[in-house]
Motif scaffolding. Structure first.
Motif, PDB file in Angstrom:
ATOM      1  N   ARG A  15      -5.499   4.597   2.901  1.00  0.00           N
ATOM      2  CA  ARG A  15      -6.656   5.452   3.147  1.00  0.00           C
ATOM      3  C   ARG A  15      -7.698   4.683   3.943  1.00  0.00           C
ATOM      4  NH1 ARG A  15      -8.421   9.034  -1.995  1.00  0.00           N
ATOM      5  NH2 ARG A  15      -9.987   9.585  -0.430  1.00  0.00           N
ATOM      6  N   LYS A  16      -8.367   5.399   4.843  1.00  0.00           N
ATOM      7  CA  LYS A  16      -9.337   4.739   5.705  1.00  0.00           C
ATOM      8  C   LYS A  16     -10.586   4.316   4.950  1.00  0.00           C
ATOM      9  CE  LYS A  16      -7.923   7.086   9.967  1.00  0.00           C
ATOM     10  NZ  LYS A  16      -8.351   7.953  11.101  1.00  0.00           N
ATOM     11  N   ASP A  17     -10.959   5.103   3.953  1.00  0.00           N
ATOM     12  CA  ASP A  17     -12.231   4.827   3.284  1.00  0.00           C
ATOM     13  C   ASP A  17     -12.092   3.815   2.152  1.00  0.00           C
ATOM     14  OD1 ASP A  17     -10.654   6.580   1.938  1.00  0.00           O
ATOM     15  OD2 ASP A  17     -12.227   8.027   1.450  1.00  0.00           O
ATOM     16  N   VAL A  18     -11.150   4.063   1.243  1.00  0.00           N
ATOM     17  CA  VAL A  18     -11.002   3.186   0.082  1.00  0.00           C
ATOM     18  C   VAL A  18      -9.520   2.941  -0.177  1.00  0.00           C
ATOM     19  CG1 VAL A  18     -13.139   3.906  -1.054  1.00  0.00           C
ATOM     20  CG2 VAL A  18     -11.044   5.191  -1.447  1.00  0.00           C
ATOM     21  N   GLY A  19      -9.272   1.957  -1.032  1.00  0.00           N
ATOM     22  CA  GLY A  19      -7.914   1.739  -1.508  1.00  0.00           C
ATOM     23  C   GLY A  19      -7.146   0.722  -0.695  1.00  0.00           C
ATOM     24  N   SER A  20      -6.065   0.262  -1.291  1.00  0.00           N
ATOM     25  CA  SER A  20      -5.184  -0.720  -0.654  1.00  0.00           C
ATOM     26  C   SER A  20      -3.962  -0.006  -0.094  1.00  0.00           C
ATOM     27  CB  SER A  20      -4.754  -1.765  -1.692  1.00  0.00           C
ATOM     28  OG  SER A  20      -4.039  -1.134  -2.747  1.00  0.00           O
ATOM     29  N   PRO A  21      -3.250  -0.647   0.822  1.00  0.00           N
ATOM     30  CA  PRO A  21      -2.041  -0.015   1.368  1.00  0.00           C
ATOM     31  C   PRO A  21      -0.992   0.190   0.289  1.00  0.00           C
ATOM     32  CG  PRO A  21      -2.197  -2.309   2.050  1.00  0.00           C
ATOM     33  CD  PRO A  21      -3.500  -1.970   1.405  1.00  0.00           C
ATOM     34  N   LYS A  22      -0.305   1.316   0.388  1.00  0.00           N
ATOM     35  CA  LYS A  22       0.737   1.647  -0.593  1.00  0.00           C
ATOM     36  C   LYS A  22       2.004   2.070   0.129  1.00  0.00           C
ATOM     37  CE  LYS A  22      -2.406   3.040  -4.324  1.00  0.00           C
ATOM     38  NZ  LYS A  22      -3.582   2.447  -3.700  1.00  0.00           N
ATOM     39  N   MET A  23       3.131   1.652  -0.415  1.00  0.00           N
ATOM     40  CA  MET A  23       4.427   2.052   0.111  1.00  0.00           C
ATOM     41  C   MET A  23       5.009   3.124  -0.797  1.00  0.00           C
ATOM     42  SD  MET A  23       7.751  -0.226   1.209  1.00  0.00           S
ATOM     43  CE  MET A  23       8.309  -0.640  -0.428  1.00  0.00           C
ATOM     44  N   TYR A  24       5.502   4.206  -0.183  1.00  0.00           N
ATOM     45  CA  TYR A  24       6.073   5.320  -0.938  1.00  0.00           C
ATOM     46  C   TYR A  24       7.553   5.434  -0.608  1.00  0.00           C
ATOM     47  CZ  TYR A  24       1.287   6.779  -1.949  1.00  0.00           C
ATOM     48  OH  TYR A  24      -0.008   6.819  -2.378  1.00  0.00           O
ATOM     49  N   ILE A  25       8.371   5.468  -1.650  1.00  0.00           N
ATOM     50  CA  ILE A  25       9.819   5.633  -1.505  1.00  0.00           C
ATOM     51  C   ILE A  25      10.190   6.991  -2.069  1.00  0.00           C
ATOM     52  CG2 ILE A  25      12.064   4.826  -2.358  1.00  0.00           C
ATOM     53  CD1 ILE A  25      10.989   1.995  -2.180  1.00  0.00           C
ATOM     54  N   PHE A  26      10.975   7.736  -1.272  1.00  0.00           N
ATOM     55  CA  PHE A  26      11.356   9.073  -1.710  1.00  0.00           C
ATOM     56  C   PHE A  26      12.847   9.290  -1.502  1.00  0.00           C
ATOM     57  CE2 PHE A  26      12.190  13.568  -0.689  1.00  0.00           C
ATOM     58  CZ  PHE A  26      11.836  14.133  -1.918  1.00  0.00           C
ATOM     59  N   GLY A  27      13.477   9.875  -2.551  1.00  0.00           N
ATOM     60  CA  GLY A  27      14.850  10.347  -2.448  1.00  0.00           C
ATOM     61  C   GLY A  27      15.863   9.235  -2.283  1.00  0.00           C
ATOM     62  N   GLY A  28      17.016   9.611  -1.725  1.00  0.00           N
ATOM     63  CA  GLY A  28      18.103   8.675  -1.532  1.00  0.00           C
ATOM     64  C   GLY A  28      19.351   9.096  -2.291  1.00  0.00           C
ATOM     65  N   MET A  29      20.277   8.160  -2.362  1.00  0.00           N
ATOM     66  CA  MET A  29      21.598   8.427  -2.942  1.00  0.00           C
ATOM     67  C   MET A  29      21.983   7.291  -3.875  1.00  0.00           C
ATOM     68  SD  MET A  29      24.383  10.266  -3.050  1.00  0.00           S
ATOM     69  CE  MET A  29      26.148  10.118  -3.336  1.00  0.00           C
ATOM     70  N   CYS A  30      22.444   7.661  -5.061  1.00  0.00           N
ATOM     71  CA  CYS A  30      22.968   6.671  -6.009  1.00  0.00           C
ATOM     72  C   CYS A  30      24.033   7.358  -6.859  1.00  0.00           C
ATOM     73  CB  CYS A  30      21.850   6.100  -6.875  1.00  0.00           C
ATOM     74  SG  CYS A  30      22.402   4.791  -7.999  1.00  0.00           S
ATOM     75  N   GLY A  31      25.123   7.759  -6.218  1.00  0.00           N
ATOM     76  CA  GLY A  31      26.137   8.563  -6.889  1.00  0.00           C
ATOM     77  C   GLY A  31      25.793  10.035  -6.828  1.00  0.00           C
TER      78      GLY A  31
END
Length: 749
Positions: A145-161
């Motif tokens: 976010r430009k105003d506040v907060g630290s960088p965050k990485m978001y992981i979504f979905g995928g395959m595991c069987g």
């Protein structure tokens, strides 16, 4: 050009690979891992310098607290700052590539990059919280976010069987994993999809999803298919919004088809989607590779820069403005000093709400309730580059000159009647714009390349071409050596010339709001019905300006232009019934210009200009307002082809005579913007000192004069010069040039 090309790469060219990791850092590209020839998994890292098309295989240092990443495919590889973050993927436990023993990974690595080229090495960060489950063919993005907060990485979905639709968050500063709570309808479980960040939204498109209805998690051997569903996650509120559902019909092929394994990239506020494959698990032979390119405009374009003047004549302006990325065209409007009489009886034709522009000749996602009942975001349009539906016809003509880059957007005022030399980036022509039933434009007055300034960009080099700046044009008095907005204090050239006060005026390059404007009455108007009245061009309004009510001030369309330049000699008169439209309305319908009459510009008249960019979402906000004045006949044109040659203790300034001298040139004057206390109070109002007056088309600028120069920071740091010519009637418009300065030069000054 919207054309693919195959660059001639060299160096350590990597083998072809699939399901690799890929990041772009400026002009370099990093590729890690993937499946290479004969089904072998890789953990090699390659760097491509796209500016030279040079490949290099790089060998990062191993982490101090563990082993480097093992060979893998289907991992995520994300860039933030000077570090890449590697997560998960699929490894082969067997040493035999023909005997695949899959192992899903959830390891996490950090790769530190060197500036410009090369890498430092791998590290294994110590994280807190619960790690995401092992997976491959997922997506990972980084958002801050430009105003506040630290960088965050978001992981979504995928395959595991089986396919997954869980969302994970990593706080990069604290290295803490968590599972954020989300609102809205979560997209179906999927793998081999794409996720891209534009603004504060993560856009998720396509992938393999379960075949079972309702989005239930399939068993490992369950049925699955490709999807064309499209959603976004508001990363500030963690709310999912569905844009295109999985079951939505698209009989008109207005939407990207179902696909997986495609690629997507965000350019500005536009999302491009390319290729992929479509098919079902039980029908491998029927899978189809897609070769189509689509894009989605996610919001209206930003406002362009102020309109800048390149050249002015008695009845025309050559204008330009800075480009706005990923737009289809620009709507240019003007406002005269007096209300122009409306034309009665001409019907106005509005553009249908479903009309969408596409620079690639693409078809449009018609954002109407009938077309997309499930899309709650009316600001979005999708275009596909195979058909045509646009507002910019072939007959729109724009004057272009050389391929030089344009610089500058400065507020200037002295000399009064002056023109800035410019060169513009030469864009591709409008061949991609095929004719359609959309409203088209009448041709705009053009000028040939020979009449345009042929000047390049000025850098701090030994011999340079000039990169000129924006300027204004206004009336010239024949009784002054140099015309200024106010009084001029004249000194001889031996005492460093004339100091020019750059006061505010109607002819200054303005950035005021529309509410603060004052309108004026012009003594006469003229409607162009196809015939020319040459006698009119020799006289200019002489009556003093009289204010009129603000509600009488109206903006008139000059036209829609594909490129960021235009030659303006006329504008369109609106029908009487449409004149009550608020001049600040940004999304107003564009009339059918074929049904409107045109009016010529007047000599010696002030016109205000504004411009708005157009994309698939519509017309964006207008730029700040600029004011320019047409010239009075009989005065010389502006000098051209300015060159600067630098020597040890001075610079040599030279120019070409005006193309239209309108008589004998009696003398030239050159001016230099200097430092003054007035600049501290109002940095946009420059003060000029005359450094040369004579018949020669060149002069020497001494080191002593340069030591007093003002460095203008309105865009890139530059020293500003103006050069004008004088004939029997007086001084004509000046050419303003900006001599770009490097950091070292600025420090010395």
């Amino acid at each position: 050009t919207n054309q693919w090309f195959l660059p001639a790469v060299r160096g350590d060219i990597p083998p072809g690979c699939a399901a690799h990791g890929f990041v772009c850092d400026g002009t370099r590209i990093l590729v890690f891992g993937g499946m290479v020839e004969y089904g072998r998994y890789s953990n090699d890292l390659y760097e491509l310098q796209a500016s030279r098309w040079l490949w290099k295989k790089v060998k990062p240092q191993a982490p101090s607290n563990g082993s480097p990443p093992c060979p893998r495919l289907g991992h995520s590889f994300s860039l933030y700052g000077n570090k890449c973050y590697l997560f998960g993927g699929l490894a082969n436990e067997s040493e035999d590539s023909n005997n695949n023993v899959p192992r899903y990974l959830n390891d996490f690595y950090e790769l530190e990059l060197q500036h410009g080229s090369g890498v430092v090495g791998w590290s294994i960060p110590v994280t807190k919280g619960i790690l995401p489950s092992p997976r491959e063919s997922h997506t990972a993005i980084v958002y801050c976010r430009k105003d506040v907060g630290s960088p965050k990485m978001y992981i979504f979905g995928g395959m595991c069987g089986c396919r997954l639709n869980d969302l994970w968050e990593l706080d990069i500063e604290t290295m803490t994993w968590s599972r954020p709570e989300t609102k809205g309808t979560v997209p179906l479980p999927r793998s081999l999809h794409t996720a891209n960040v534009i603004g504060n939204k993560m856009y998720v498109f396509g992938g393999w999803v379960p075949q079972s209805a309702g989005g239930e998690i399939s068993a490992p051997d369950g049925e699955w298919k490709c999807t064309g569903s499209f959603s976004y996650l508001n990363l500030d509120t963690t709310e999912w919004i569905g844009l295109i559902s999985d079951c939505q019909e698209d009989k008109s092929n207005l939407l990207p088809g179902p696909r997986a394994g495609h690629c997507a990239v965000a350019v500005g506020t536009r999302l491009y989607i390319w290729s992929g494959r479509d098919g079902y698990r039980k029908a491998w032979n029927n899978q189809v590779c897609c070769k189509d390119l689509w894009y989605l405009d996610t919001e209206r374009p930003l406002a362009p820069s102020q309109v800048q003047l390149i050249r002015a004549t008695t009845n025309s302006f050559q204008l330009k403005w800075d480009e706005v990325p990923t737009v289809e065209g620009y709507l240019l409007q003007l406002h005269a000093d007096s209300p122009v009489p409306p034309v009665a009886g001409i019907p106005g034709t509005g553009v249908p709400e479903t009309s969408v522009l596409s620079s690639q000749g693409g078809c449009s996602l018609h954002q109407s309730p009938q077309a997309l009942p499930s899309i709650p975001c009316p600001e979005m349009k999708v275009d596909h580059p195979s058909q045509t539906n646009n507002l910019i016809p072939n007959n729109v003509q724009v004057s272009l000159s050389s391929n030089s880059k344009v610089e500058g957007k400065e507020k200037v005022a002295a000399p009064e009647n002056k023109v800035t030399q410019e060169t513009m980036k030469n864009h591709a022509d409008a061949t991609g714009f095929k004719e359609s039933n959309a409203p088209s434009l009448l041709p705009v007055c053009t000028s040939s390349a020979q009449t345009s300034a042929n000047v390049g960009e000025l850098h701090d080099l030994d011999k340079q071409s000039v990169n000129p700046d924006a300027s204004v044009s206004s009336t010239v008095s024949s009784t002054r050596t140099m015309v200024t907005q106010q009084a001029v204090k004249t000194e001889s050239s031996s005492t460093n010339g004339a100091v020019v006060k750059d006061e505010t005026s109607l002819t200054s390059f303005n950035s005021k709001s529309e509410a603060a404007e004052t309108a004026y009455v012009m003594p006469s108007t003229r409607v162009n019905t196809g015939q020319t009245n040459d006698s009119h061009s020799s006289r200019a309004p002489q009556r003093p300006p009289a204010p009129v009510k603000a509600r009488d001030r109206r903006w008139y369309d000059v036209g829609i232009f594909k490129n960021n330049s235009a030659v303006v000699s006329q504008f369109y008169l609106l029908p009487e019934e449409t004149l009550n439209i608020n001049s600040k309305t940004e999304a107003a319908d564009v009339p059918d210009y074929r049904l409107l009459k045109k009016q010529d510009l007047f000599p010696g008249t002030v016109y205000r200009f504004r411009v708005a960019a157009i994309n698939g979402c519509g017309v964006g906000p207008f730029s700040k307002i600029s004011e320019f004045k047409t010239c009075i006949p009989g005065f010389p044109g502006a000098p051209s082809t300015v060159k600067i040659t630098k020597s040890v203790d001075c610079i040599h300034l030279s120019w070409e005579p005006p193309a239209s001298p309108s008589g004998n040139i009696l003398e030239y004057s050159a001016y230099l913007a200097i430092r003054s206390t007035q600049l501290q109070e109002n940095p946009s109002q420059l003060v000029f000192m005359r450094i040369y007056c004579g018949l020669k088309t060149s002069c020497i600028v001494t080191a002593a004069q340069l030591s007093n120069a003002h460095v203008d920071y309105s865009s890139r740091p530059a020293i500003v010069f103006r050069i004008s010519a004088k004939n029997e009637r007086g001084y004509g418009p000046a050419t303003q040039v900006r001599w770009l300065q490097g950091k070292a030069t600025v420090t010395q000054l």
